[in-house]
Design a protein around this motif. Structure first.
Motif, PDB file in Angstrom:
ATOM      1  N   SER A  72      41.928 -24.842  15.181  1.00  0.00           N
ATOM      2  CA  SER A  72      41.351 -25.492  16.356  1.00  0.00           C
ATOM      3  C   SER A  72      40.076 -26.183  15.913  1.00  0.00           C
ATOM      4  O   SER A  72      39.531 -25.901  14.831  1.00  0.00           O
ATOM      5  CB  SER A  72      41.045 -24.478  17.466  1.00  0.00           C
ATOM      6  OG  SER A  72      39.940 -23.663  17.129  1.00  0.00           O
ATOM      7  N   PHE A  73      39.609 -27.106  16.731  1.00  0.00           N
ATOM      8  CA  PHE A  73      38.376 -27.836  16.430  1.00  0.00           C
ATOM      9  C   PHE A  73      37.212 -26.868  16.255  1.00  0.00           C
ATOM     10  O   PHE A  73      36.450 -26.932  15.287  1.00  0.00           O
ATOM     11  CB  PHE A  73      38.102 -28.817  17.572  1.00  0.00           C
ATOM     12  CG  PHE A  73      36.980 -29.783  17.320  1.00  0.00           C
ATOM     13  CD1 PHE A  73      36.753 -30.327  16.073  1.00  0.00           C
ATOM     14  CD2 PHE A  73      36.141 -30.161  18.365  1.00  0.00           C
ATOM     15  CE1 PHE A  73      35.721 -31.227  15.848  1.00  0.00           C
ATOM     16  CE2 PHE A  73      35.114 -31.062  18.161  1.00  0.00           C
ATOM     17  CZ  PHE A  73      34.895 -31.593  16.900  1.00  0.00           C
ATOM     18  N   LYS A  74      37.098 -25.930  17.170  1.00  0.00           N
ATOM     19  CA  LYS A  74      36.012 -24.952  17.129  1.00  0.00           C
ATOM     20  C   LYS A  74      36.129 -24.047  15.906  1.00  0.00           C
ATOM     21  O   LYS A  74      35.134 -23.748  15.239  1.00  0.00           O
ATOM     22  CB  LYS A  74      36.034 -24.118  18.414  1.00  0.00           C
ATOM     23  CG  LYS A  74      34.894 -23.113  18.522  1.00  0.00           C
ATOM     24  CD  LYS A  74      34.954 -22.384  19.859  1.00  0.00           C
ATOM     25  CE  LYS A  74      33.813 -21.383  19.991  1.00  0.00           C
ATOM     26  NZ  LYS A  74      33.870 -20.666  21.310  1.00  0.00           N
ATOM     27  N   ALA A  75      37.363 -23.622  15.589  1.00  0.00           N
ATOM     28  CA  ALA A  75      37.575 -22.706  14.462  1.00  0.00           C
ATOM     29  C   ALA A  75      37.207 -23.366  13.133  1.00  0.00           C
ATOM     30  O   ALA A  75      36.593 -22.739  12.268  1.00  0.00           O
ATOM     31  CB  ALA A  75      39.020 -22.237  14.442  1.00  0.00           C
ATOM     32  N   ILE A  76      37.583 -24.629  12.960  1.00  0.00           N
ATOM     33  CA  ILE A  76      37.269 -25.326  11.709  1.00  0.00           C
ATOM     34  C   ILE A  76      35.756 -25.448  11.530  1.00  0.00           C
ATOM     35  O   ILE A  76      35.220 -25.190  10.449  1.00  0.00           O
ATOM     36  CB  ILE A  76      37.930 -26.720  11.669  1.00  0.00           C
ATOM     37  CG1 ILE A  76      39.447 -26.585  11.587  1.00  0.00           C
ATOM     38  CG2 ILE A  76      37.414 -27.525  10.469  1.00  0.00           C
ATOM     39  CD1 ILE A  76      40.191 -27.905  11.633  1.00  0.00           C
ATOM     40  N   LYS A  77      35.063 -25.828  12.597  1.00  0.00           N
ATOM     41  CA  LYS A  77      33.594 -25.943  12.513  1.00  0.00           C
ATOM     42  C   LYS A  77      32.971 -24.597  12.181  1.00  0.00           C
ATOM     43  O   LYS A  77      32.045 -24.523  11.367  1.00  0.00           O
ATOM     44  CB  LYS A  77      33.032 -26.484  13.827  1.00  0.00           C
ATOM     45  CG  LYS A  77      33.366 -27.945  14.098  1.00  0.00           C
ATOM     46  CD  LYS A  77      32.636 -28.471  15.330  1.00  0.00           C
ATOM     47  CE  LYS A  77      33.128 -27.819  16.602  1.00  0.00           C
ATOM     48  NZ  LYS A  77      32.431 -28.348  17.794  1.00  0.00           N
ATOM     49  N   ARG A  78      33.482 -23.545  12.788  1.00  0.00           N
ATOM     50  CA  ARG A  78      32.953 -22.204  12.531  1.00  0.00           C
ATOM     51  C   ARG A  78      33.242 -21.771  11.095  1.00  0.00           C
ATOM     52  O   ARG A  78      32.369 -21.190  10.421  1.00  0.00           O
ATOM     53  CB  ARG A  78      33.576 -21.221  13.522  1.00  0.00           C
ATOM     54  CG  ARG A  78      32.975 -19.830  13.473  1.00  0.00           C
ATOM     55  CD  ARG A  78      33.509 -18.958  14.596  1.00  0.00           C
ATOM     56  NE  ARG A  78      34.953 -18.754  14.487  1.00  0.00           N
ATOM     57  CZ  ARG A  78      35.819 -19.113  15.426  1.00  0.00           C
ATOM     58  NH1 ARG A  78      35.399 -19.714  16.528  1.00  0.00           N
ATOM     59  NH2 ARG A  78      37.112 -18.886  15.257  1.00  0.00           N
ATOM     60  N   ASP A  79      34.443 -22.071  10.597  1.00  0.00           N
ATOM     61  CA  ASP A  79      34.802 -21.723   9.213  1.00  0.00           C
ATOM     62  C   ASP A  79      33.872 -22.405   8.214  1.00  0.00           C
ATOM     63  O   ASP A  79      33.415 -21.794   7.240  1.00  0.00           O
ATOM     64  CB  ASP A  79      36.244 -22.135   8.913  1.00  0.00           C
ATOM     65  CG  ASP A  79      37.264 -21.330   9.688  1.00  0.00           C
ATOM     66  OD1 ASP A  79      36.913 -20.262  10.220  1.00  0.00           O
ATOM     67  OD2 ASP A  79      38.424 -21.786   9.769  1.00  0.00           O
ATOM     68  N   LEU A  80      33.611 -23.691   8.433  1.00  0.00           N
ATOM     69  CA  LEU A  80      32.792 -24.449   7.490  1.00  0.00           C
ATOM     70  C   LEU A  80      31.355 -23.949   7.475  1.00  0.00           C
ATOM     71  O   LEU A  80      30.728 -23.882   6.412  1.00  0.00           O
ATOM     72  CB  LEU A  80      32.841 -25.943   7.842  1.00  0.00           C
ATOM     73  CG  LEU A  80      34.222 -26.595   7.696  1.00  0.00           C
ATOM     74  CD1 LEU A  80      34.167 -28.063   8.103  1.00  0.00           C
ATOM     75  CD2 LEU A  80      34.744 -26.458   6.276  1.00  0.00           C
ATOM     76  N   GLN A  81      30.830 -23.579   8.626  1.00  0.00           N
ATOM     77  CA  GLN A  81      29.482 -23.016   8.650  1.00  0.00           C
ATOM     78  C   GLN A  81      29.457 -21.662   7.947  1.00  0.00           C
ATOM     79  O   GLN A  81      28.491 -21.324   7.253  1.00  0.00           O
ATOM     80  CB  GLN A  81      28.985 -22.873  10.091  1.00  0.00           C
ATOM     81  CG  GLN A  81      27.538 -22.385  10.197  1.00  0.00           C
ATOM     82  CD  GLN A  81      26.547 -23.328   9.534  1.00  0.00           C
ATOM     83  OE1 GLN A  81      26.510 -24.513   9.822  1.00  0.00           O
ATOM     84  NE2 GLN A  81      25.733 -22.791   8.620  1.00  0.00           N
ATOM     85  N   PHE A  82      30.543 -20.905   8.103  1.00  0.00           N
ATOM     86  CA  PHE A  82      30.671 -19.608   7.433  1.00  0.00           C
ATOM     87  C   PHE A  82      30.628 -19.795   5.917  1.00  0.00           C
ATOM     88  O   PHE A  82      29.916 -19.075   5.210  1.00  0.00           O
ATOM     89  CB  PHE A  82      31.987 -18.960   7.871  1.00  0.00           C
ATOM     90  CG  PHE A  82      32.331 -17.691   7.143  1.00  0.00           C
ATOM     91  CD1 PHE A  82      31.500 -16.590   7.192  1.00  0.00           C
ATOM     92  CD2 PHE A  82      33.508 -17.598   6.407  1.00  0.00           C
ATOM     93  CE1 PHE A  82      31.822 -15.412   6.529  1.00  0.00           C
ATOM     94  CE2 PHE A  82      33.846 -16.440   5.742  1.00  0.00           C
ATOM     95  CZ  PHE A  82      33.001 -15.335   5.799  1.00  0.00           C
TER      96      PHE A  82
END
Length: 289
Positions: free
Chosen positions: A119-129
């Motif tokens: 999901s859009f939100k999940a990808i952004k969260r993964d990259l920040q992680f």
């Protein structure tokens, strides 16, 4: 005589059905993943690599590669485009390791060996992680964010909420919604896009040097999109033009490698403009000879 009201209802029904279909099926058009077996072995000539698997808070696995050099000057977090996996994208790491930089590449959810619901939100969260994991070991002043095509938007997002050394955008789009509108101009793109990726919005909050590289013959993402992006933070941005470059072949241009070397090896210098012609106005009055 045709019943125009009835025809209008049919057209409206088809329009709504098409909009709903595009909303739920757009991932099939946006993402072109390549799946890899868990036991697949990565190999690149003359490169030292280490594979890593990071587990996210929702149980997904983000698979990536760490290309290593001796005594690195810093690290490049390379965010790839929307197709294939890092198996193929890994060949581009040499463009940075040859300059003495480590490179980290990762596969988004559903690509390569990476798992998890995308999901859009999940990808952004993964990259920040992933960025946080790098930041735990490397000072941000040594981190370069490099985003290629679709990855350029996510790189801009990371740069907008962090403090990397620099941001490099390769063939970036103004927003993914704008790209989609080019192909489906009659659809309500702003309403149905689940992955709008508004690069232009995120660039407003970037405070590090921004370098944009784009080919003049890019038929997928027009060169003018980079011109527009370069005007958002003009004092921090420099636009590099690859004459004749397309969307997928910039690495085949000598000028690209020359520009990339200049970018990642450059040092920011303060300019003293007090003794330049800046501010000098051209006179419109006639001067007697």
């Amino acid at each position: 005589m045709p019943n125009w009201g009835y025809i209008a209802l049919i057209v409206l029904a088809f329009y709504i059905i098409a909009s709903v279909a595009l909303y739920y099926l757009q991932e099939y058009f946006i993402f072109k993943p390549e799946k890899l077996d868990k036991d697949f072995q990565f190999h690149y000539n003359n490169q030292i690599i280490e594979e890593y698997n990071l587990e996210t808070r929702d149980g997904a696995i983000i698979n990536g590669l760490h290309f290593k050099v001796k005594n690195p000057k810093g690290v490049v977090l390379y965010l790839k485009g929307n197709s294939k996996s890092i198996k193929g994208w890994g060949k581009f790491a040499v463009d940075f390791t040859r300059h003495g930089y480590d490179v980290l590449m990762l596969d988004y959810r559903g690509f390569g060996k990476s798992t998890g619901r995308r999901s859009f939100k999940a990808i952004k969260r993964d990259l920040q992680f992933v960025y946080n994991r790098i930041k735990d070991k490397v000072d941000e002043k040594y981190i370069i964010l490099y985003g290629r095509s679709m990855g350029s938007g996510f790189a801009a997002k990371l740069a907008s909420i962090n403090n990397p050394k620099m941001l490099i955008l390769d063939a970036p789009y103004y927003s993914l919604s704008k790209v989609a509108a080019k192909f489906i101009p009659f659809m309500p793109v702003s309403l149905i896009m689940r992955y709008p990726i508004p690069t232009y919005k995120w660039l407003k909050y970037v405070n590090c040097p921004i370098h944009i590289i784009h080919g003049t013959h890019d038929k997928l993402i027009p060169f003018k999109s980079s011109v527009k992006l370069s005007k958002i933070r003009p004092k921090l941005t420099r636009l590099y033009t690859i004459i004749g470059g397309g969307h997928k072949n910039l690495n085949n241009f000598e000028s690209y490698h020359k520009m990339l070397g200049e970018i990642i090896n450059s040092r920011v210098k303060r300019l003293n403009l007090s003794d330049t012609s800046i501010g000098v106005m051209h006179s419109s009055k006639k001067v007697n000879a």
